[in-house]
Design a protein around this motif. Structure first.
Motif, PDB file in Angstrom:
ATOM      1  N   LEU A  33       0.829  -1.207   0.000  1.00 43.30           N
ATOM      2  CA  LEU A  33       0.000   0.000   0.000  1.00 43.30           C
ATOM      3  C   LEU A  33       0.863   1.256   0.000  1.00 43.30           C
ATOM      4  CD1 LEU A  33      -2.649  -1.109   2.647  1.00 43.30           C
ATOM      5  CD2 LEU A  33      -2.789  -1.289   0.145  1.00 43.30           C
ATOM      6  N   ALA A  34       0.470   2.209  -0.837  1.00 44.40           N
ATOM      7  CA  ALA A  34       1.102   3.530  -0.843  1.00 44.40           C
ATOM      8  C   ALA A  34       0.187   4.496  -0.106  1.00 44.40           C
ATOM      9  CB  ALA A  34       1.305   4.004  -2.281  1.00 44.40           C
ATOM     10  N   THR A  35       0.756   5.549   0.419  1.00 40.75           N
ATOM     11  CA  THR A  35      -0.047   6.630   0.989  1.00 40.75           C
ATOM     12  C   THR A  35       0.026   7.812   0.015  1.00 40.75           C
ATOM     13  OG1 THR A  35       1.852   7.086   2.378  1.00 40.75           O
ATOM     14  CG2 THR A  35       0.024   5.903   3.396  1.00 40.75           C
ATOM     15  N   GLY A  36      -0.145   9.039   0.497  1.00 35.96           N
ATOM     16  CA  GLY A  36      -0.220  10.174  -0.426  1.00 35.96           C
ATOM     17  C   GLY A  36      -1.614  10.238  -1.030  1.00 35.96           C
ATOM     18  N   SER A  37      -1.849  11.216  -1.893  1.00 39.00           N
ATOM     19  CA  SER A  37      -3.213  11.444  -2.397  1.00 39.00           C
ATOM     20  C   SER A  37      -3.568  10.567  -3.598  1.00 39.00           C
ATOM     21  CB  SER A  37      -3.398  12.925  -2.748  1.00 39.00           C
ATOM     22  OG  SER A  37      -2.354  13.361  -3.563  1.00 39.00           O
ATOM     23  N   SER A  38      -2.583  10.133  -4.389  1.00 35.46           N
ATOM     24  CA  SER A  38      -2.905   9.430  -5.648  1.00 35.46           C
ATOM     25  C   SER A  38      -3.761   8.178  -5.469  1.00 35.46           C
ATOM     26  CB  SER A  38      -1.613   9.080  -6.399  1.00 35.46           C
ATOM     27  OG  SER A  38      -0.865  10.238  -6.633  1.00 35.46           O
ATOM     28  N   PRO A  39      -3.484   7.320  -4.482  1.00 30.55           N
ATOM     29  CA  PRO A  39      -4.302   6.100  -4.381  1.00 30.55           C
ATOM     30  C   PRO A  39      -5.617   6.281  -3.637  1.00 30.55           C
ATOM     31  CG  PRO A  39      -2.391   5.950  -2.916  1.00 30.55           C
ATOM     32  CD  PRO A  39      -2.356   7.305  -3.540  1.00 30.55           C
ATOM     33  N   LEU A  40      -5.896   7.462  -3.086  1.00 26.02           N
ATOM     34  CA  LEU A  40      -7.073   7.604  -2.224  1.00 26.02           C
ATOM     35  C   LEU A  40      -8.386   7.253  -2.932  1.00 26.02           C
ATOM     36  CD1 LEU A  40      -6.243  10.770  -0.074  1.00 26.02           C
ATOM     37  CD2 LEU A  40      -5.957   8.341   0.483  1.00 26.02           C
ATOM     38  N   LEU A 130       1.798   2.165  -6.204  1.00 27.53           N
ATOM     39  CA  LEU A 130       2.817   3.209  -6.130  1.00 27.53           C
ATOM     40  C   LEU A 130       2.223   4.531  -6.590  1.00 27.53           C
ATOM     41  CD1 LEU A 130       5.697   1.310  -8.008  1.00 27.53           C
ATOM     42  CD2 LEU A 130       5.626   1.752  -5.534  1.00 27.53           C
ATOM     43  N   GLY A 131       2.523   5.606  -5.880  1.00 28.31           N
ATOM     44  CA  GLY A 131       2.340   6.937  -6.444  1.00 28.31           C
ATOM     45  C   GLY A 131       3.677   7.351  -7.041  1.00 28.31           C
ATOM     46  N   ILE A 132       3.743   8.539  -7.573  1.00 29.38           N
ATOM     47  CA  ILE A 132       5.030   9.032  -8.083  1.00 29.38           C
ATOM     48  C   ILE A 132       5.147  10.506  -7.698  1.00 29.38           C
ATOM     49  CG2 ILE A 132       3.980   9.347 -10.384  1.00 29.38           C
ATOM     50  CD1 ILE A 132       6.805   8.999 -11.599  1.00 29.38           C
ATOM     51  N   GLY A 133       6.307  10.876  -7.182  1.00 31.59           N
ATOM     52  CA  GLY A 133       6.528  12.269  -6.808  1.00 31.59           C
ATOM     53  C   GLY A 133       6.836  13.130  -8.031  1.00 31.59           C
ATOM     54  N   GLY A 136       9.999  12.361  -9.489  1.00 32.63           N
ATOM     55  CA  GLY A 136      10.214  10.987  -9.959  1.00 32.63           C
ATOM     56  C   GLY A 136      10.454   9.984  -8.852  1.00 32.63           C
ATOM     57  N   HIS A 137      10.231  10.366  -7.590  1.00 30.64           N
ATOM     58  CA  HIS A 137      10.442   9.364  -6.531  1.00 30.64           C
ATOM     59  C   HIS A 137       9.295   8.363  -6.492  1.00 30.64           C
ATOM     60  CE1 HIS A 137       8.312  12.338  -3.660  1.00 30.64           C
ATOM     61  NE2 HIS A 137       7.556  11.280  -3.644  1.00 30.64           N
ATOM     62  N   ILE A 138       9.600   7.155  -6.100  1.00 33.35           N
ATOM     63  CA  ILE A 138       8.578   6.170  -5.685  1.00 33.35           C
ATOM     64  C   ILE A 138       8.987   5.702  -4.301  1.00 33.35           C
ATOM     65  CG2 ILE A 138       7.728   5.418  -7.938  1.00 33.35           C
ATOM     66  CD1 ILE A 138       9.610   3.018  -7.823  1.00 33.35           C
ATOM     67  N   GLY A 139       7.977   5.319  -3.471  1.00 32.22           N
ATOM     68  CA  GLY A 139       8.282   5.268  -2.049  1.00 32.22           C
ATOM     69  C   GLY A 139       8.840   6.652  -1.747  1.00 32.22           C
ATOM     70  N   PHE A 140       9.861   6.717  -0.951  1.00 31.41           N
ATOM     71  CA  PHE A 140      10.556   8.005  -0.798  1.00 31.41           C
ATOM     72  C   PHE A 140      12.000   7.870  -1.285  1.00 31.41           C
ATOM     73  CE2 PHE A 140       7.254   9.667   2.258  1.00 31.41           C
ATOM     74  CZ  PHE A 140       6.848  10.689   1.406  1.00 31.41           C
ATOM     75  N   ASN A 141      12.157   7.149  -2.381  1.00 34.23           N
ATOM     76  CA  ASN A 141      13.475   7.041  -3.013  1.00 34.23           C
ATOM     77  C   ASN A 141      13.661   8.268  -3.886  1.00 34.23           C
ATOM     78  OD1 ASN A 141      14.453   4.113  -2.386  1.00 34.23           O
ATOM     79  ND2 ASN A 141      12.266   3.965  -2.857  1.00 34.23           N
ATOM     80  N   ARG A 166       1.164  20.290   2.360  1.00 31.51           N
ATOM     81  CA  ARG A 166      -0.292  20.433   2.398  1.00 31.51           C
ATOM     82  C   ARG A 166      -0.941  19.512   3.427  1.00 31.51           C
ATOM     83  NH1 ARG A 166       0.928  16.966  -1.745  1.00 31.51           N
ATOM     84  NH2 ARG A 166      -0.625  15.392  -2.420  1.00 31.51           N
ATOM     85  N   PHE A 167      -0.248  18.450   3.813  1.00 30.46           N
ATOM     86  CA  PHE A 167      -0.811  17.527   4.797  1.00 30.46           C
ATOM     87  C   PHE A 167      -0.519  17.966   6.240  1.00 30.46           C
ATOM     88  CE2 PHE A 167       0.088  14.645   1.102  1.00 30.46           C
ATOM     89  CZ  PHE A 167      -1.237  14.377   0.784  1.00 30.46           C
ATOM     90  N   PHE A 168       0.365  18.946   6.404  1.00 30.94           N
ATOM     91  CA  PHE A 168       0.798  19.367   7.743  1.00 30.94           C
ATOM     92  C   PHE A 168       0.346  20.808   7.987  1.00 30.94           C
ATOM     93  CE2 PHE A 168       3.457  15.820   6.688  1.00 30.94           C
ATOM     94  CZ  PHE A 168       3.754  15.207   7.893  1.00 30.94           C
ATOM     95  N   GLY A 200       0.348  17.986 -13.097  1.00 35.14           N
ATOM     96  CA  GLY A 200       1.578  18.161 -12.316  1.00 35.14           C
ATOM     97  C   GLY A 200       2.468  16.929 -12.323  1.00 35.14           C
ATOM     98  N   LYS A 201       1.899  15.770 -12.685  1.00 36.71           N
ATOM     99  CA  LYS A 201       2.684  14.531 -12.706  1.00 36.71           C
ATOM    100  C   LYS A 201       3.150  14.149 -14.114  1.00 36.71           C
ATOM    101  CE  LYS A 201       2.415  13.732  -8.301  1.00 36.71           C
ATOM    102  NZ  LYS A 201       1.600  12.714  -7.668  1.00 36.71           N
ATOM    103  N   ALA A 202       2.752  14.943 -15.120  1.00 41.10           N
ATOM    104  CA  ALA A 202       2.987  14.527 -16.511  1.00 41.10           C
ATOM    105  C   ALA A 202       4.475  14.336 -16.819  1.00 41.10           C
ATOM    106  CB  ALA A 202       2.358  15.532 -17.471  1.00 41.10           C
TER     107      ALA A 202
HETATM  108  C1  F6R Z   1       3.696   7.633  -0.272  1.00 39.61           C
HETATM  109  C2  F6R Z   1       4.765   7.511  -1.252  1.00 39.61           C
HETATM  110  C3  F6R Z   1       5.105   8.627  -2.164  1.00 39.61           C
HETATM  111  C4  F6R Z   1       3.896   9.228  -2.882  1.00 39.61           C
HETATM  112  C5  F6R Z   1       4.335  10.350  -3.802  1.00 39.61           C
HETATM  113  C6  F6R Z   1       3.168  10.969  -4.527  1.00 39.61           C
HETATM  114  O1  F6R Z   1       3.574   6.417   0.439  1.00 39.61           O
HETATM  115  O2  F6R Z   1       5.374   6.502  -1.294  1.00 39.61           O
HETATM  116  O3  F6R Z   1       5.992   8.139  -3.143  1.00 39.61           O
HETATM  117  O4  F6R Z   1       3.256   8.223  -3.603  1.00 39.61           O
HETATM  118  O5  F6R Z   1       4.969  11.332  -3.034  1.00 39.61           O
HETATM  119  O6  F6R Z   1       2.339  11.586  -3.598  1.00 39.61           O
HETATM  120  P1  F6R Z   1       0.892  12.083  -4.017  1.00 39.61           P
HETATM  121  O7  F6R Z   1       0.125  10.881  -4.389  1.00 39.61           O
HETATM  122  O8  F6R Z   1       0.344  12.715  -2.756  1.00 39.61           O
HETATM  123  O9  F6R Z   1       1.074  13.042  -5.122  1.00 39.61           O
END
Ligand code: F6R
Length: 259
Positions: A33-40, A130-133, A136-141, A166-168, A200-202
């Protein structure tokens, strides 16, 4: 890698839920499971299917991708708390079987190896969301992460801390350090499902799917994995050079072939 371009975030959520449902219906699935907004929206759709159709998570277990270092589990923005509030509390997945890296560990340097061993002992992850930052991060890599890295402590970039502010209550409240599954750890999951929505993710999506395989774009490591589904909306597909081909392949997908 299969790239699935959907009209909007709701369609993305239904496709992701379809994929996860396939594993859940098999029985004792291990979900990543990933967190962040993308999988919500996908979590909301899975919860809806649980309520409406009795989709049964009782034999599943789950592992989270990452956790902030030093944030108590009880903090509403700890990923331990977020995944419970956003998903686990809404389905019949036993919270005791939802594991995450311990950001409060007294031996934080050893926590990554302990977590990787727990994943291995559970038989590995069947399907990893997975979301993507934006970087280009996945997880927090973050960029520069070794493509074979294991779960460990990483330092967030200033950009990721700004993105997550935005979450804090404010940008200074975002922790500097995280424990994250490594890219090598993530790639041991048997099926990777990357989710991205919004313009923003394009650029990040295009770099991950069509750019060079490089630590500069950690998400590009998915190019090395044999079973990847990238589920994105039109806005997140905006920078893909081969978008026309991905649409064509999807329109002509053999009926027998699942994601
Ligand atoms: C969260 C995670 C991060 C997010 C990424 C995208 O568990 O692993 O890689 O997926 O920062 O975040 P959102 O979905 O909020 O744009």
């Amino acid at each position: 890698m299969e790239i699935v371009i959907r009209a909007d975030p709701d369609e993305v959520a239904r496709t992701v839920a379809d994929i996860v449902e396939g594993y859940v219906r098999q029985g004792a699935a291990t979900l990543g499971l990933a967190t962040g907004s993308s999988p919500l929206p996908s979590y909301r759709e899975l919860a809806r299917r649980h309520r409406a159709d009795g989709l049964d998570f009782s034999r599943c277990r789950a592992f989270l991708l990452d956790e902030y270092v030093g944030l108590p589990k009880s903090h509403p923005q700890s990923y331990y708390s977020v995944i419970r509030a956003e998903f686990v509390d809404h389905v019949n997945l036993d919270p005791a079987r939802v594991l995450s890296p311990d950001g409060e560990s007294a031996d934080i340097g050893a926590e990554g190896a302990r977590y990787d061993a727990a994943i291995a002992a559970a038989g590995g992850v069947d399907v990893q969301l997975l979301g993507i930052g934006t970087d280009g991060h996945i997880g927090f890599n973050e960029p520069g992460s070794a493509l074979t890295s294991r779960t460990r402590v990483k330092t967030l970039t200033a950009q990721t801390r700004r993105d997550n502010a935005r979450f804090f209550d404010g940008p200074d409240d975002v922790p500097h350090h995280v424990l994250t599954q490594g890219l090598g750890t993530i790639c041991e999951a048997r099926h990777l499902v990357m989710i991205a929505t919004g313009a923003g993710k394009a650029e990040a999506v295009a770099a991950a799917a069509e750019g060079p395989l490089s630590a500069f774009c950690p998400a590009s490591v998915v190019q090395w994995h044999p079973h990847v589904t990238v589920v994105i909306d039109e806005a997140a597909a905006g920078a893909l050079k081969l978008a026309g081909y991905y649409r064509y392949a999807l329109a002509n997908k053999p009926a027998w072939q699942s994601f």
